[in-house]
Enzyme design. Sequence first.
Site, PDB file in Angstrom:
ATOM      1  N   ASP A  66     -24.129  83.657  20.106  1.00  0.00           N
ATOM      2  CA  ASP A  66     -23.838  82.500  19.221  1.00  0.00           C
ATOM      3  C   ASP A  66     -24.975  81.385  19.209  1.00  0.00           C
ATOM      4  OD1 ASP A  66     -21.788  83.856  18.289  1.00  0.00           O
ATOM      5  OD2 ASP A  66     -20.524  82.929  20.088  1.00  0.00           O
TER       6      ASP A  66
ATOM      7  N   ASP B  90     -19.572  89.780  13.643  1.00  0.00           N
ATOM      8  CA  ASP B  90     -18.814  89.002  14.404  1.00  0.00           C
ATOM      9  C   ASP B  90     -17.431  88.939  13.750  1.00  0.00           C
ATOM     10  OD1 ASP B  90     -18.985  87.757  16.798  1.00  0.00           O
ATOM     11  OD2 ASP B  90     -19.233  85.473  15.745  1.00  0.00           O
TER      12      ASP B  90
END
Length: 369
Positions: A268, A222
């Site tokens: 997420d 990420d």
Amino acid sequence: MADSATEIPSIIEESVKETIKNVTDKPPASIEGVAIAYLSLVVMAILPIFFGSFRSVKYLKEQKESGQAHETMSNKDALMFPLIASCALFGLYVFFQFFSKEYINLLLTGYFFFLGVLALSHLLSPVISLIMPASVPNVPYHIHFTRGERDGRSDIVNYKFTSYDVICLIISLCLGGWYLFKKHWIANNLFGIAFAINGVELLHLNNVVTGCILLCGLFLYDIFWVFGTNVMVTVAKSFEAPIKLVFPQDLLVNGFNASNFAMLGLGDIVVPGIFIALLLRFDKSLKRGSEFYFRATFCAYILGLLATILVMHVFKHAQPALLYLVPACLGTPLALALLRGDINALFNYEDQPAIPEAAAGDSKAKKSE
């Protein structure tokens, strides 16, 4: 002369505002609108984790009672996942650079329409069973197609369903049609929430070590793709599919036709969610009558998500949410387990204990006999 002097700054100010509007192409959002949008994203993120975690406990129990071995992610799978995700992300980025995004999104829309209808039907099934009146019977059906005869017969289709499942499918198809033709943000979120809940329920980490490997790998993934390149942001903005939750920041100004969206990727939600669901199953295995590790890590997730939104709002730049969520979701249960003396139990816990190779060979031999 004085009037001309006062008019010039106002003309410049209006020109700057018009330029900003043309460059951003986004309607203005009030502070209240931004707050509502971010608060809504937080609520939509935590609900799938909460309900998906409890559904995962029920799902695992049903699998064990039926004697079926459920599929879980291995350490090798967890190591490879960030690499596979990186290849898929960069592949999409390249496609969007060389091909028209309208055609790509048309193909993806059809694909996610099919998956979304199935996910929503699975999610609605227990709800419909509860709210349907007793006067409406739940008639079972069984579709069974086979090939061959007698001992050589094999199943092609063996599917059982009920009349309530048909109702769920019809409702899901109607919502899917709304998404397919209107691409409305509410329809997008319904599909996104369904995907997230099903992901947390059905994607299982077998133990904490696998969870640590997966979260740490995606933590680096990420950060690299958000801060190191513009790939993640470009794909997120170009990808018109229910793989993200969105909420308009200009809702108070433009109502349900608002178009200035705040967004949160399903990754997420699902990735920390499957780890939090594992902790709930660990709590149940301790048989202490509490959900201590689940609740503590769930609260840590909320704080991590709020920290992500705060930093994103202050610096006006997209943030890798896992940068804040992974330390919160890993650090909290590990620190608490260390303090409470449960660290060994935490690392030794497995949903599905590995079968020794010798025992596995014996069981296969018995089945063949």
